[in-house]
Design a protein around this motif. Structure first.
Motif, PDB file in Angstrom:
ATOM      1  N   GLU A   1       0.808  -1.224   0.000  1.00 18.07           N
ATOM      2  CA  GLU A   1       0.000   0.000   0.000  1.00 18.07           C
ATOM      3  C   GLU A   1       0.845   1.281   0.000  1.00 18.07           C
ATOM      4  N   PHE A   2       2.037   1.226   0.606  1.00 19.03           N
ATOM      5  CA  PHE A   2       2.900   2.416   0.568  1.00 19.03           C
ATOM      6  C   PHE A   2       3.322   2.692  -0.880  1.00 19.03           C
ATOM      7  N   SER A   3       3.713   1.628  -1.582  1.00 19.08           N
ATOM      8  CA  SER A   3       4.119   1.796  -2.987  1.00 19.08           C
ATOM      9  C   SER A   3       2.935   2.228  -3.839  1.00 19.08           C
ATOM     10  N   GLU A   4       1.756   1.688  -3.512  1.00 18.50           N
ATOM     11  CA  GLU A   4       0.564   2.051  -4.271  1.00 18.50           C
ATOM     12  C   GLU A   4       0.287   3.546  -4.126  1.00 18.50           C
ATOM     13  N   ARG A   5       0.430   4.057  -2.909  1.00 24.62           N
ATOM     14  CA  ARG A   5       0.211   5.491  -2.700  1.00 24.62           C
ATOM     15  C   ARG A   5       1.268   6.305  -3.443  1.00 24.62           C
ATOM     16  N   ALA A   6       2.507   5.804  -3.425  1.00 27.13           N
ATOM     17  CA  ALA A   6       3.569   6.505  -4.168  1.00 27.13           C
ATOM     18  C   ALA A   6       3.177   6.593  -5.644  1.00 27.13           C
ATOM     19  N   TYR A   7       2.613   5.508  -6.148  1.00 28.01           N
ATOM     20  CA  TYR A   7       2.177   5.490  -7.550  1.00 28.01           C
ATOM     21  C   TYR A   7       0.985   6.444  -7.754  1.00 28.01           C
ATOM     22  N   LEU A   8      -0.008   6.336  -6.868  1.00 29.15           N
ATOM     23  CA  LEU A   8      -1.212   7.176  -7.020  1.00 29.15           C
ATOM     24  C   LEU A   8      -0.878   8.664  -6.890  1.00 29.15           C
ATOM     25  N   ASN A   9       0.161   8.972  -6.098  1.00 29.83           N
ATOM     26  CA  ASN A   9       0.530  10.380  -5.930  1.00 29.83           C
ATOM     27  C   ASN A   9       1.585  10.827  -6.934  1.00 29.83           C
ATOM     28  N   GLY A  10       1.846   9.973  -7.926  1.00 30.13           N
ATOM     29  CA  GLY A  10       2.751  10.384  -9.007  1.00 30.13           C
ATOM     30  C   GLY A  10       4.226  10.387  -8.631  1.00 30.13           C
ATOM     31  N   LYS A  11       4.601   9.698  -7.545  1.00 25.26           N
ATOM     32  CA  LYS A  11       6.021   9.642  -7.182  1.00 25.26           C
ATOM     33  C   LYS A  11       6.763   8.627  -8.039  1.00 25.26           C
ATOM     34  N   LEU A  12       6.052   7.610  -8.468  1.00 23.25           N
ATOM     35  CA  LEU A  12       6.624   6.530  -9.275  1.00 23.25           C
ATOM     36  C   LEU A  12       5.608   6.191 -10.342  1.00 23.25           C
ATOM     37  N   ASP A  13       6.049   5.658 -11.469  1.00 26.78           N
ATOM     38  CA  ASP A  13       5.041   5.097 -12.363  1.00 26.78           C
ATOM     39  C   ASP A  13       4.911   3.603 -12.044  1.00 26.78           C
ATOM     40  N   LEU A  14       4.005   2.947 -12.744  1.00 27.30           N
ATOM     41  CA  LEU A  14       3.705   1.569 -12.381  1.00 27.30           C
ATOM     42  C   LEU A  14       4.907   0.637 -12.587  1.00 27.30           C
ATOM     43  N   ALA A  15       5.636   0.847 -13.675  1.00 26.04           N
ATOM     44  CA  ALA A  15       6.794  -0.012 -13.952  1.00 26.04           C
ATOM     45  C   ALA A  15       7.842   0.150 -12.848  1.00 26.04           C
ATOM     46  N   GLN A  16       7.987   1.365 -12.347  1.00 29.17           N
ATOM     47  CA  GLN A  16       8.954   1.583 -11.259  1.00 29.17           C
ATOM     48  C   GLN A  16       8.477   0.937  -9.959  1.00 29.17           C
ATOM     49  N   ALA A  17       7.186   1.071  -9.690  1.00 29.78           N
ATOM     50  CA  ALA A  17       6.649   0.458  -8.468  1.00 29.78           C
ATOM     51  C   ALA A  17       6.858  -1.057  -8.514  1.00 29.78           C
TER      52      ALA A  17
END
Ligand code: GTP
Ligand code: MG
Length: 448
Positions: free
Chosen positions: A111-127
């Motif tokens: 969920e931490f990574s998911e939030r990073a993705y949802l908040n534009g910190k990472l894209d999906l491939a990076q997550a």
């Protein structure tokens, strides 16, 4: 862009067990009450501060380093607090329970990574690369995951998408001006650009394919009639005595799996029950499982006894036809034939002896060759099957676009370019549905 309001999640971020340091991580839109209650006052942002972590009565549960990262400069893009205490299961559990008491909710895996993705910190491939880095089983797969995490893979995908946008703009203009005298589709640069795009998609496909192989390995299922030496072959490939081998047909019933490395490639070998009609319910179940395993194989090793070439020629019924197959004639020590690799009617045929080991190396090399694995390919990214699938769909669409360019069907050409762009967008997460996101993040470990 401000992150939307989200509840506060908490998890132990270090692995279970005892260790010098244990970390509890908290992320949310509003950490104020948690910071006050747990630490007395908020720590200075981005500074390591030694603090007591307090319980409801103001007593220290533990003490250690508190790190506070206010939004948006944090891993998740929200306010994040990390508590680095002592790495004991009981003390960490007390600390976790205290955060729950303060209104935090236990984070789901990933969920931490998911939030990073949802908040534009990472894209999906990076997550996904984060999970791959943590899961890496070889040095090479760790390096390739690191490259994806740094955004190399995503940068390539973005570059391709920019090319597609440019082409689409051009083609849409050609449609808009189709009544005029000038024919924009006649322009040679358009053809060149599309060809260049196809070349680039091929290059990225190769690198991603290597990455996917490094990450997932190759599942190879050994199948054949009873007593032909399937379990002996597993033992020969593994180099140890894993499976029971007897002269009684029907020895193996359960599936037996072993993961090994062949020249740097992770290889998952599955030994199965011999395929035959059987009345024995246990054996029948074994055969059913064998067929399941066959349906999910990347490669099938179909073993026959070298002494019965005729019987060996008859394929066991309903062997999946689309899966690559290597045909093996085992027990050459009994026929006196030399070990060999030949290609017969487009099928690779290997003569070997699982007992003496003669010819087993030919098989190892052939498996690596078949997988298309090249050790030391430059700049491999960690990639997943879903990435490969998207790249291939994009490539097919661009190849169609090239055909439509020749036939000058501008609308269809534009449609294919749009489809290619959409397929690539699935990799970085621009076009991704909820289900897929849930599937991806739920496979992460807790606290990540
Ligand atoms: N001479 C010789 N005997 C072999 C070789 N490979 C296997 N055998 C023998 O063949 C018999 C059957 O071997 P297994 O490996 O159990 O065969 P399997 O295909 O796994 O048999 P099931 O599990 O019953 O389906 C055993 O007696 C082995 O010792 C070989 O290369 N040479
Ligand atoms: Mg067996």
């Amino acid at each position: 862009m401000a992150a939307p309001d989200r509840d506060t999640i908490t998890a132990i971020a270090t692995p279970p067990g005892k260790g010098g340091v244990g970390i509890v991580r908290i992320s949310g839109s509003n950490l104020g009450p948690v910071l006050d209650a747990l630490l007395g006052r908020p720590p200075r942002p981005r500074y390591a501060e030694f603090r007591h972590f307090l319980d409801a009565d103001g007593r220290a549960i533990d003490s250690g380093i508190a790190l506070y990262f206010p939004a948006p400069r944090s891993f998740t893009g929200e306010n994040v607090l990390e508590l680095h205490g002592h790495g004991g299961p009981v003390v960490l559990d007390l600390l976790l329970r205290r955060t729950l008491q303060l209104g935090c909710r236990l984070a789901r895996p990933g969920e931490f990574s998911e939030r990073a993705y949802l908040n534009g910190k990472l894209d999906l491939a990076q997550a996904e690369a984060i999970a791959d880095l943590i899961d890496s089983s070889t040095e090479e797969s760790a390096r390739s995951a690191q490259r994806s995490l740094q955004g190399e893979f995503s940068a390539h995908i973005h570059h391709l998408q920019e090319c597609l946008v440019r082409l689409r703009t051009y083609v849409e203009a050609a449609i808009d001006f189709s009544d005029e005298d000038i024919d924009l589709l006649d322009d040679a640069t358009l053809g060149h650009e599309i060809t260049g795009l196809l070349d680039e998609l091929d290059t990225i496909d190769t690198k991603a394919h290597q990455g996917a192989l490094l990450r997932e390995g190759l599942t190879t299922v050994i199948a054949g009639r009873p007593n032909v030496g399937k379990s002996s072959l597993l033992n020969a490939l593994a180099g140890r005595d894993l499976a029971i081998v007897t002269e009684i047909p029907g020895t193996t019933r359960d599936l037996l799996r072993e993961s090994l490395q062949v020249g740097g490639l992770p290889l998952h070998i599955v030994d199965t029950a011999g395929l035959r009609d059987s009345e024995d319910p246990i054996e029948r179940e074994g055969i059913r499982r064998a067929r399941d395993a066959l349906a999910n194989a990347d490669c099938i090793l179909l073993v026959c006894d070298a002494r019965h070439t005729e019987a060996g020629d008859a394929l066991p019924a309903d062997l999946p036809e689309t899966i690559p197959l290597i045909r093996i004639f085992n027990k050459i020590d009994l026929t006196g034939a030399p070990a060999s690799l030949t290609v017969q009617r487009e099928t690779t045929v290997i003569h070997l002896s699982a007992r003496t080991g003669e010819g087993v190396d030919l098989l190892r090399q052939e498996i690596i060759r078949r997988a298309g694995y090249k050790k030391g390919t430059e700049g491999v990214f960690s990639a997943r099957r879903r990435h490969l699938d998207a790249i291939r769909r994009a490539r097919a669409a661009v190849a169609n676009a090239r055909l439509y360019l020749h036939t000058k069907t501008a609308e269809l050409l534009a449609e294919e370019l749009r489809a290619a762009q959409k397929a690539l967008g699935e990799i970085t997460g621009e076009f991704t549905n909820e289900d897929l996101l849930n599937r991806i993040f739920s496979s992460f470990c807790l606290g990540k």
